[in-house]
Design an enzyme around this catalytic site. Structure first.
Site, PDB file in Angstrom:
ATOM      1  N   GLY A  85       0.825  -1.436   0.010  1.00 45.69           N
ATOM      2  CA  GLY A  85      -0.119   0.107  -0.338  1.00 45.69           C
ATOM      3  C   GLY A  85       1.123   1.060   0.087  1.00 45.69           C
ATOM      4  NE  ARG A  86      -0.402   5.522  -3.930  1.00 47.10           N
ATOM      5  CZ  ARG A  86      -0.944   5.092  -5.313  1.00 47.10           C
ATOM      6  NH1 ARG A  86      -2.184   4.819  -5.780  1.00 47.10           N
ATOM      7  NH2 ARG A  86      -0.371   6.352  -6.464  1.00 47.10           N
ATOM      8  CE1 TYR A  89      -2.564  11.468  12.913  1.00 46.11           C
ATOM      9  CE2 TYR A  89      -4.465   9.995  12.180  1.00 46.11           C
ATOM     10  CZ  TYR A  89      -3.257  10.875  13.625  1.00 46.11           C
ATOM     11  OH  TYR A  89      -3.543  12.004  14.127  1.00 46.11           O
ATOM     12  CG  PHE A 168      -7.906  -4.016  11.400  1.00 43.92           C
ATOM     13  CD1 PHE A 168      -9.139  -2.954  11.905  1.00 43.92           C
ATOM     14  CD2 PHE A 168      -8.154  -5.301  11.366  1.00 43.92           C
ATOM     15  CE1 PHE A 168      -9.084  -3.504  12.690  1.00 43.92           C
ATOM     16  CE2 PHE A 168      -8.501  -5.354  12.769  1.00 43.92           C
ATOM     17  CZ  PHE A 168      -9.475  -4.411  13.977  1.00 43.92           C
ATOM     18  CB  SER A 169      -6.128   1.966  11.098  1.00 42.44           C
ATOM     19  OG  SER A 169      -6.039   2.199   9.755  1.00 42.44           O
ATOM     20  CB  CYS A 185      -5.012   5.248   0.842  1.00 45.47           C
ATOM     21  SG  CYS A 185      -5.084   3.966   2.425  1.00 45.47           S
TER      22      CYS A 185
END
Length: 237
Positions: A85-86, A89, A168-169, A185
């Site tokens: 991913g990118r 926060y 996950f968040s 993202c």
């Protein structure tokens, strides 16, 4: 008379994973080191699987596909995460779940695992009256905020020796302005939202309870075939 060998003993089912809720704020480098060590121990058979729920101080993480142009304002520390991913926060008011499971014993299907985690979080949010969903052409977990689609959660995993880590968040009640330092993202056209902004129960203990209640369904899904393929890098941020 020939003796017969006894039937082979089937392997024992995996023990239930440890469930740990970390108080306070956890430094990101410590979290990375803890995950690395625990994942290695799980792979070696010397540690129990773990679901670790934490909060971090304000920071940005860069996945393996992070574009430096999407770091708009490095107002907080920036850490390479090692996950797919990118940029994303993490900060107070956001629940981060690090999921360390041994897929060698739960079906060696990484795509199925990512989809299972995604659906686990969606079901937990449903218990808090949040209608969340996935979008095939976009990464993350989505909901509707004022009629517009908005991102409420992210998923990013890594697998080493068939042991998963990262996870996950979900935005419970973070300061949403903190997302302004990045293109979350890599999707500038969509806002982020939170349970608090949606007027839902944003207490960590409520979300943690919802996750725990839905956790058996996650484990059960890892023993079944994954019927919904993931596309375009979903589950990598």
């Amino acid at each position: 008379m020939l003796s017969q060998d006894p039937s082979p003993t089937p392997p024992a089912p995996p023990a239930a994973p440890e469930w740990r809720i970390e108080p306070g704020l956890t430094d990101y480098p410590l979290a990375l080191a803890t995950m690395e060590g625990r994942a290695a121990a799980i792979a070696n058979g010397t540690a129990q699987e773990l679901v670790w729920l934490v909060e971090h101080p304000p920071l940005y993480t860069a996945g393996t596909s992070a574009d430096p142009a999407e770091l708009l304002d490095a107002r907080f520390p920036v850490y390479p995460a090692g996950r797919g991913g990118r940029y994303t926060y993490h900060g107070p008011g956001q629940r981060v779940g690090y999921v360390m499971l041994n897929l060698a014993r739960r079906g060696r299907d990484v795509r199925c695992f990512v989809h299972a985690v995604e659906q686990w979080v969606i079901r937990a949010l449903a218990r808090l009256d949040v209608e969340a969903f996935s979008v095939p052409e976009r990464i993350g977990i989505w909901t509707r905020d004022g009629g517009q689609e908005a991102k409420i959660g992210a998923i990013g995993v890594r697998v080493r020796r068939w042991v998963t880590f990262h996870g996950f968040s979900v935005n419970l009640s973070p300061d949403l302005s903190h997302f302004g330092g990045i293109v979350p993202c890599g999707l500038p056209e969509f806002p982020v939202t939170s349970l608090e902004q949606l007027g839902r129960d944003a207490r960590p203990e409520s979300f943690d309870t919802a996750l725990l209640l839905e956790f058996p369904a996650l484990l059960a899904s890892l023993t079944a075939s994954c019927e919904i393929p993931l596309e375009g890098g979903r589950g990598t941020d």
